[in-house]
Design a protein around this motif. Structure first.
Motif, short mmCIF file in Angstrom:
data_model
loop_
_atom_site.label_atom_id
_atom_site.label_comp_id
_atom_site.label_asym_id
_atom_site.label_seq_id
_atom_site.Cartn_x
_atom_site.Cartn_y
_atom_site.Cartn_z
N LEU A 1 0.72 -1.09 -0.08
CA LEU A 1 -0.10 -0.14 -0.06
C LEU A 1 0.88 1.21 0.12
N LEU A 2 2.07 1.02 0.04
CA LEU A 2 2.93 2.50 0.23
C LEU A 2 3.12 2.90 -1.33
N SER A 3 3.43 4.07 -1.44
CA SER A 3 3.67 4.79 -2.46
C SER A 3 4.70 4.39 -3.32
N GLY A 4 5.09 4.59 -4.38
CA GLY A 4 6.48 4.12 -5.12
C GLY A 4 7.66 4.77 -4.39
N GLY A 5 7.59 5.75 -4.19
CA GLY A 5 8.91 6.31 -3.33
C GLY A 5 9.01 5.65 -2.11
N GLU A 6 7.95 5.38 -1.44
CA GLU A 6 7.89 4.94 -0.06
C GLU A 6 8.64 3.29 -0.26
N GLN A 7 8.11 2.83 -1.24
CA GLN A 7 8.36 1.41 -1.61
C GLN A 7 10.07 1.33 -1.65
N GLN A 8 10.36 2.44 -2.78
CA GLN A 8 11.77 2.64 -2.99
C GLN A 8 12.62 2.51 -1.57
N MET A 9 12.27 3.36 -0.80
CA MET A 9 12.76 3.66 0.39
C MET A 9 12.90 2.20 1.32
N LEU A 10 11.81 1.57 1.34
CA LEU A 10 11.63 0.30 2.20
C LEU A 10 12.42 -1.00 1.47
N LEU B 1 26.74 -2.29 -1.65
CA LEU B 1 25.35 -2.19 -1.97
C LEU B 1 25.09 -2.06 -3.45
N LEU B 2 24.32 -3.03 -4.10
CA LEU B 2 24.01 -2.71 -5.38
C LEU B 2 22.56 -2.29 -5.60
N LEU B 3 22.69 -1.20 -6.60
CA LEU B 3 21.10 -0.50 -6.77
C LEU B 3 20.82 -0.50 -8.09
N ASP B 4 19.81 -1.20 -8.32
CA ASP B 4 19.30 -1.50 -9.63
C ASP B 4 18.05 -0.32 -10.00
N GLU B 5 18.57 0.82 -10.54
CA GLU B 5 17.63 1.88 -11.05
C GLU B 5 16.73 2.39 -10.11
N PRO B 6 17.29 2.85 -8.95
CA PRO B 6 16.42 3.36 -7.68
C PRO B 6 15.48 4.36 -8.05
N THR B 7 15.85 5.11 -8.85
CA THR B 7 14.82 6.34 -8.94
C THR B 7 13.72 5.96 -10.36
N LEU B 8 14.04 4.70 -10.73
CA LEU B 8 12.79 4.36 -11.86
C LEU B 8 11.57 4.78 -11.48
N GLY B 9 10.56 5.62 -12.16
CA GLY B 9 9.41 5.95 -12.01
C GLY B 9 9.08 6.99 -10.90
N PRO C 1 10.96 13.94 -9.72
CA PRO C 1 12.16 14.63 -9.47
C PRO C 1 12.39 14.77 -8.02
N LEU C 2 11.61 15.08 -7.41
CA LEU C 2 11.71 15.43 -5.80
C LEU C 2 12.14 14.33 -5.00
N MET C 3 11.42 13.21 -5.32
CA MET C 3 11.73 11.94 -4.70
C MET C 3 13.01 11.36 -5.16
N ALA C 4 13.18 11.30 -6.41
CA ALA C 4 14.53 10.86 -7.05
C ALA C 4 15.95 11.70 -6.33
N ALA C 5 15.53 13.03 -6.06
CA ALA C 5 16.53 13.65 -5.54
C ALA C 5 16.70 13.15 -4.06
N ARG C 6 15.62 12.87 -3.29
CA ARG C 6 15.84 12.47 -2.15
C ARG C 6 16.65 11.03 -2.06
#
Ligand SMILES: Nc1ncnc2c1ncn2[C@@H]1O[C@H](COP(=O)(O)OP(=O)(O)OP(=O)(O)O)[C@@H](O)[C@H]1O
Ligand SMILES: [Mg+2]
Lengths: 256, 296
Positions: free
Chosen positions: A139-148, A161-169, A172-177
């Motif tokens: 139920l989390l938003s996309g950005g929250e899911q990425q943080m999770l 840490l290996l990160l695969d496209e963490p800002t996908l979708g 911009p504000l959340m991507a910057a975060r």
């Protein structure tokens, strides 16, 4: 702490060759970016490092080493136990489990006493994960899911840490975060291998970058040089326009 | 009215035993996506050991050994067959389990022959009376034991690291592996738990009022399949509800079959499968399931 080194990695999915002799190095404590168009083999590279190719019927030749220890041939859980942890493309949170349970799943491989400390660090980094602890992750938003997803991986106590496209979708504000967070995680001593399509963001974070093109390293160098030159633009974006404008349209088209 | 209460309590009791079997079936499916057709043979193996060993070592020790052995056999099937089998499809593995079932069941029925083996349990044919309601002690013990085991399992599933690993692996095996979950251990433990639960169920299927364990016991165990399927193959809640639905239906149908002669004799034995069919027609994924049978 040790360097993550990939040497002459060849990966095939049945008859499909996805990587054709890729070599790279993630020096201990650094952020290294991997750029490349869709299908270039970025996720394949991370799967080969993490030992999850078998889930995709893929096989690899070549070597992945962490310091003087070989990772190739290990199963995924053993790679995690060596400190190399991946945040997969598309976040892949356990949607039916709560936020708290997701974090717990991330820390399963660790001794109990490390767990509380890791948990404190993660919720300090992402306070929203504490506020939503009992909510279903789906139920989390996309950005929250990425943080999770990132928090969950941190629970395993990674040295790399290996990160695969963490800002996908992400907006911009959340991507910057997310970018800020990556910097913060790295400043605490974790090496980062960052796969991204957001070139500007990746090059601003990384010290070194590789550009993959149909399974091969087409270009590599210090991030600052790549940012300054137009080689990345020509090779990877295939256009000579202003980088910012091009990036924006690419990002937008990915949302649809 | 007292007949009704007796039938209901007996139905719930036998339903709880079916739920133990169905639960194991569901755990295995969740952990490995394999439909385990060898489940009835695990049950028979556990029950057989209890029946053979109690004269030698006493009932409780025999029960312990039976449960442990069934768990071990199940774990061995996982380790030797399921894990090694490098096959693309889970339906192929399901067929492999049919083979395993045939091997184990054939050998055990050969050993059992035409005997009816007593389980050596301490409850015998004692009955308890509450008001006008008469209940066999075995039914009450079965109900209490099954309820306790199911509760323990559900708590472990929800709160322990093992449970979190199980659920994570069931939801997304690749990502669970990326988080350091050892999938092999998860699936082997799922098989072992399922085997142990089946052995306990075997005991309660063979005690009073059943005369004992014989070669048809594994057929009785088959009634738990509709319980698992109608509840939804990947739902633990479904296994419980399914078990109770089947148990109560069977008990009621058998108890009142004289009033329903138009349905024919032996309707109690057929009822579980009829209920399953009706429910699957309405909800193809079962009452609580998320994956349709077509995916199996
Ligand atoms: N499971 C698979 N089976 C067969 N081929 C695959 C599989 N996964 C990837 N490939 C192929 O391997 C190549 C590299 O894919 P990969 O997913 O690694 O690219 P990517 O750089 O991560 O792309 P994207 O930016 O779209 O995520 C592609 O040609 C793809 O079609
Ligand atoms: Mg990818």
């Amino acid at each position: 702490m040790a360097d993550l080194v990939v040497r002459d990695l060849v990966v095939g999915y049945g008859p499909v060759r996805a990587l054709r002799g890729v070599s790279m190095r993630v020096p201990s404590g650094s952020i290294v970016a991997v750029l490349g168009a869709n299908g270039a083999g970025k996720s394949t590279l991370l799967r080969a490092i993490s030992g999850t190719l078998r889930f995709h019927r893929g096989a690899c030749r070549g070597a992945v080493t962490l310091g003087d220890r070989r990772l190739t041939g290990l199963d995924a859980a053993s790679v995690v136990a060596r400190g190399v942890v991946q945040v997969p493309e598309g976040r892949r949170v356990f949607a039916r489990m709560t936020v708290e349970e997701n974090l717990r799943a991330g820390g399963l491989g660790r001794p109990r006493r490390d767990y509380a400390k890791a948990h404190d660090q993660v919720v300090e980094l992402f306070p929203v994960l504490r506020d939503r602890a009992r909510q279903r992750a789906g139920l989390l938003s996309g950005g929250e899911q990425q943080m999770l997803a990132i928090g969950r991986a941190l629970m395993a106590g990674p040295t790399t840490l290996l990160l695969d496209e963490p800002t996908l979708g992400l907006a911009p504000l959340m991507a910057a975060r997310i970018a800020e967070t990556i910097k913060e995680i790295n400043s605490l001593g974790t090496s980062v291998l960052l796969v991204e399509q957001n070139v500007a963001m990746a090059l601003s974070l990384a010290s070194h970058a590789y550009v993959l093109e149909v399974g091969e390293v087409a270009l590599e160098g210090a991030a600052a040089d790549l940012r300054a030159g137009d080689e990345v633009r020509r090779r990877y974006l295939g256009v000579a326009d202003a980088v910012e404008g091009t990036l924006e349209t690419r990002t937008l088209s990915r949302w649809s | 009215m007292t007949t009704f209460v007796e039938l209901l309590v007996n139905g719930i009791s036998i339903g709880a035993v079916y739920a133990l079997i169905a639960l194991g079936f569901v755990i295995i499916f969740k952990a490995t996506e394999v439909v385990n057709f060898a489940h009835a043979s695990l049950l028979l193996a556990g029950g057989y050991l209890v029946a053979r060993l109690w004269p030698l070592v006493g009932f409780w020790a025999a029960l312990l050994i039976g449960v442990a052995a069934a768990a071990l056999v199940a774990a061995a099937i996982e380790f030797l067959v399921i894990r090694r089998a490098d096959v693309a499809s889970h339906s192929v593995l399901a067929i492999v389990t049919i083979g395993v079932d045939i091997v184990i069941t054939t050998e055990l029925t050969r050993q059992i022959g035409t005997d009816v083996l007593a389980m050596g349990d301490p409850w015998g044919s004692e009955v308890v009376r509450f008001g006008g309601v008469t209940l066999a002690e075995t039914r009450i013990v079965a109900l209490v034991t099954a309820a306790a085991l199911i509760t323990a399992f559900l708590l472990a599933f929800k709160y322990t690291g093992w449970g979190v690993a199980m659920r994570a692996a069931a939801e997304d095996a690749e990502t669970a592996a990326l988080m350091g979950v050892r999938l092999g251990r998860v699936s082997m433990s799922a098989w072992a738990v399922a085997g142990g639960l089946a052995a306990v169920a075997a005991l309660f299927l063979c005690v009073f009022p059943t005369p004992g364990l014989d070669r048809s016991t594994s057929l009785v165990a088959l009634k738990a399949f509709p319980a698992a399927i109608l509840g939804g193959l990947d739902s633990t809640t479904g296994a419980l509800v399914g078990g109770l639905v089947i148990g109560v239906t069977e008990s009621m149908m058998s108890g009142y079959q004289n009033d329903m002669v138009f349905l024919g004799r032996g309707i109690g034995d057929v009822a579980p499968f009829l209920v399953m069919l009706v429910i699957l027609l309405i909800r193809p994924a079962g009452l609580f399931g998320t994956k349709e049978l077509a995916r199996v």
